[in-house]
Write a protein that holds these residues in place. Structure first.
Motif, PDB file in Angstrom:
ATOM      1  N   ALA A  60     -26.482  23.883 -71.591  1.00 51.60           N
ATOM      2  CA  ALA A  60     -27.017  22.522 -71.531  1.00 51.60           C
ATOM      3  C   ALA A  60     -28.365  22.444 -72.237  1.00 51.60           C
ATOM      4  O   ALA A  60     -28.635  21.498 -72.997  1.00 51.60           O
ATOM      5  CB  ALA A  60     -27.148  22.078 -70.078  1.00 51.60           C
ATOM      6  N   MET A  61     -29.210  23.424 -72.007  1.00 53.66           N
ATOM      7  CA  MET A  61     -30.532  23.428 -72.635  1.00 53.66           C
ATOM      8  C   MET A  61     -30.422  23.612 -74.148  1.00 53.66           C
ATOM      9  O   MET A  61     -31.181  23.014 -74.897  1.00 53.66           O
ATOM     10  CB  MET A  61     -31.411  24.525 -72.034  1.00 53.66           C
ATOM     11  CG  MET A  61     -31.788  24.256 -70.592  1.00 53.66           C
ATOM     12  SD  MET A  61     -32.553  22.647 -70.385  1.00 53.66           S
ATOM     13  CE  MET A  61     -34.234  23.090 -70.572  1.00 53.66           C
ATOM     14  N   THR A  62     -29.478  24.434 -74.579  1.00 48.46           N
ATOM     15  CA  THR A  62     -29.280  24.639 -76.018  1.00 48.46           C
ATOM     16  C   THR A  62     -28.888  23.321 -76.678  1.00 48.46           C
ATOM     17  O   THR A  62     -29.396  22.991 -77.758  1.00 48.46           O
ATOM     18  CB  THR A  62     -28.189  25.694 -76.257  1.00 48.46           C
ATOM     19  OG1 THR A  62     -28.585  26.908 -75.632  1.00 48.46           O
ATOM     20  CG2 THR A  62     -27.961  25.928 -77.730  1.00 48.46           C
ATOM     21  N   GLY A  63     -28.018  22.588 -76.033  1.00 50.54           N
ATOM     22  CA  GLY A  63     -27.632  21.282 -76.574  1.00 50.54           C
ATOM     23  C   GLY A  63     -28.809  20.333 -76.666  1.00 50.54           C
ATOM     24  O   GLY A  63     -28.999  19.645 -77.676  1.00 50.54           O
ATOM     25  N   ARG A  64     -29.631  20.315 -75.624  1.00 53.47           N
ATOM     26  CA  ARG A  64     -30.811  19.440 -75.645  1.00 53.47           C
ATOM     27  C   ARG A  64     -31.776  19.842 -76.747  1.00 53.47           C
ATOM     28  O   ARG A  64     -32.318  18.994 -77.453  1.00 53.47           O
ATOM     29  CB  ARG A  64     -31.535  19.508 -74.300  1.00 53.47           C
ATOM     30  CG  ARG A  64     -30.825  18.824 -73.183  1.00 53.47           C
ATOM     31  CD  ARG A  64     -31.660  18.890 -71.935  1.00 53.47           C
ATOM     32  NE  ARG A  64     -30.890  18.499 -70.768  1.00 53.47           N
ATOM     33  CZ  ARG A  64     -31.280  18.694 -69.534  1.00 53.47           C
ATOM     34  NH1 ARG A  64     -32.426  19.296 -69.288  1.00 53.47           N
ATOM     35  NH2 ARG A  64     -30.527  18.306 -68.530  1.00 53.47           N
ATOM     36  N   VAL A  65     -32.017  21.151 -76.890  1.00 52.99           N
ATOM     37  CA  VAL A  65     -32.950  21.630 -77.910  1.00 52.99           C
ATOM     38  C   VAL A  65     -32.427  21.295 -79.302  1.00 52.99           C
ATOM     39  O   VAL A  65     -33.189  20.862 -80.175  1.00 52.99           O
ATOM     40  CB  VAL A  65     -33.194  23.149 -77.747  1.00 52.99           C
ATOM     41  CG1 VAL A  65     -33.916  23.719 -78.944  1.00 52.99           C
ATOM     42  CG2 VAL A  65     -33.975  23.417 -76.475  1.00 52.99           C
ATOM     43  N   ARG A  66     -31.129  21.474 -79.515  1.00 53.34           N
ATOM     44  CA  ARG A  66     -30.564  21.152 -80.831  1.00 53.34           C
ATOM     45  C   ARG A  66     -30.721  19.665 -81.147  1.00 53.34           C
ATOM     46  O   ARG A  66     -31.055  19.292 -82.273  1.00 53.34           O
ATOM     47  CB  ARG A  66     -29.090  21.532 -80.877  1.00 53.34           C
ATOM     48  CG  ARG A  66     -28.876  22.998 -81.052  1.00 53.34           C
ATOM     49  CD  ARG A  66     -27.424  23.338 -81.216  1.00 53.34           C
ATOM     50  NE  ARG A  66     -27.263  24.778 -81.374  1.00 53.34           N
ATOM     51  CZ  ARG A  66     -26.147  25.409 -81.213  1.00 53.34           C
ATOM     52  NH1 ARG A  66     -25.055  24.747 -80.885  1.00 53.34           N
ATOM     53  NH2 ARG A  66     -26.074  26.710 -81.372  1.00 53.34           N
ATOM     54  N   GLU A  67     -30.470  18.836 -80.156  1.00 51.41           N
ATOM     55  CA  GLU A  67     -30.630  17.399 -80.378  1.00 51.41           C
ATOM     56  C   GLU A  67     -32.064  17.061 -80.735  1.00 51.41           C
ATOM     57  O   GLU A  67     -32.325  16.323 -81.682  1.00 51.41           O
ATOM     58  CB  GLU A  67     -30.209  16.627 -79.127  1.00 51.41           C
ATOM     59  CG  GLU A  67     -28.728  16.621 -78.861  1.00 51.41           C
ATOM     60  CD  GLU A  67     -28.385  15.965 -77.536  1.00 51.41           C
ATOM     61  OE1 GLU A  67     -29.255  15.283 -76.952  1.00 51.41           O
ATOM     62  OE2 GLU A  67     -27.239  16.118 -77.085  1.00 51.41           O
ATOM     63  N   LYS A  68     -33.015  17.602 -79.975  1.00 56.80           N
ATOM     64  CA  LYS A  68     -34.424  17.310 -80.241  1.00 56.80           C
ATOM     65  C   LYS A  68     -34.865  17.880 -81.574  1.00 56.80           C
ATOM     66  O   LYS A  68     -35.649  17.262 -82.292  1.00 56.80           O
ATOM     67  CB  LYS A  68     -35.286  17.832 -79.105  1.00 56.80           C
ATOM     68  CG  LYS A  68     -35.059  17.054 -77.831  1.00 56.80           C
ATOM     69  CD  LYS A  68     -36.094  17.329 -76.803  1.00 56.80           C
ATOM     70  CE  LYS A  68     -35.722  16.534 -75.559  1.00 56.80           C
ATOM     71  NZ  LYS A  68     -36.830  15.907 -74.944  1.00 56.80           N
ATOM     72  N   ALA A  69     -34.370  19.060 -81.939  1.00 51.35           N
ATOM     73  CA  ALA A  69     -34.720  19.655 -83.225  1.00 51.35           C
ATOM     74  C   ALA A  69     -34.164  18.812 -84.369  1.00 51.35           C
ATOM     75  O   ALA A  69     -34.833  18.620 -85.393  1.00 51.35           O
ATOM     76  CB  ALA A  69     -34.191  21.079 -83.310  1.00 51.35           C
ATOM     77  N   LEU A  70     -32.966  18.302 -84.197  1.00 52.52           N
ATOM     78  CA  LEU A  70     -32.372  17.453 -85.223  1.00 52.52           C
ATOM     79  C   LEU A  70     -33.183  16.181 -85.404  1.00 52.52           C
ATOM     80  O   LEU A  70     -33.484  15.781 -86.535  1.00 52.52           O
ATOM     81  CB  LEU A  70     -30.928  17.117 -84.855  1.00 52.52           C
ATOM     82  CG  LEU A  70     -30.135  16.288 -85.860  1.00 52.52           C
ATOM     83  CD1 LEU A  70     -30.019  17.037 -87.173  1.00 52.52           C
ATOM     84  CD2 LEU A  70     -28.776  15.951 -85.316  1.00 52.52           C
ATOM     85  N   VAL A  71     -33.562  15.572 -84.298  1.00 57.74           N
ATOM     86  CA  VAL A  71     -34.368  14.354 -84.371  1.00 57.74           C
ATOM     87  C   VAL A  71     -35.710  14.650 -85.032  1.00 57.74           C
ATOM     88  O   VAL A  71     -36.165  13.909 -85.904  1.00 57.74           O
ATOM     89  CB  VAL A  71     -34.568  13.752 -82.959  1.00 57.74           C
ATOM     90  CG1 VAL A  71     -35.612  12.663 -82.974  1.00 57.74           C
ATOM     91  CG2 VAL A  71     -33.246  13.229 -82.424  1.00 57.74           C
ATOM     92  N   ALA A  72     -36.346  15.758 -84.641  1.00 54.73           N
ATOM     93  CA  ALA A  72     -37.647  16.117 -85.206  1.00 54.73           C
ATOM     94  C   ALA A  72     -37.530  16.428 -86.693  1.00 54.73           C
ATOM     95  O   ALA A  72     -38.389  16.011 -87.490  1.00 54.73           O
ATOM     96  CB  ALA A  72     -38.234  17.306 -84.467  1.00 54.73           C
TER      97      ALA A  72
END
Length: 112
Positions: A60-72
């Motif tokens: 779950a955390m990996t998914g969140r980090v990937r989403e935030k990294a993509l947005v950033a």
């Protein structure tokens, strides 16, 4: 067993059935106590449960980090690429750096 303190003879089949039922209940109780006393097995179960929970949370955390990294990264691409492309300053720095490298090479060769 008997209803009146031994005055009536108990039915042999009923007694055997009661004994069978009591043995089954006793067996279940012994198995439950043995399971509770088996510390290694309980520890293994707890470790497996914890592993599953941690892996789920990590996914779950990996998914969140990937989403935030993509947005950033999209935000950085949108804001940083255009000023670099339109500004002549980086080009001037590259040309000056190349000139400095060529000058150093010529000076070192001239000393030999």
């Amino acid at each position: 067993m008997s209803e009146k303190n031994g005055s009536a003879k108990p039915d042999l089949a009923v007694l055997r059935e009661e004994i069978k039922q009591t043995r089954a209940e006793l067996g279940e109780t012994v198995q439950a106590l043995a399971a509770r006393a088996d510390v290694k097995a309980r520890a293994r179960e707890q470790v497996e449960h914890t592993k599953e929970r941690v892996l789920t949370q990590a996914a779950a955390m990996t998914g969140r980090v990937r989403e935030k990294a993509l947005v950033a990264s999209e935000r950085v691409r949108g804001s940083a690429v255009e000023p670099v492309r339109t500004s002549p300053f980086p080009t001037v720095l590259v040309v000056a750096g190349l000139a400095a490298v060529v000058g150093v090479i010529l000076i070192v060769r001239g000393r030999r």
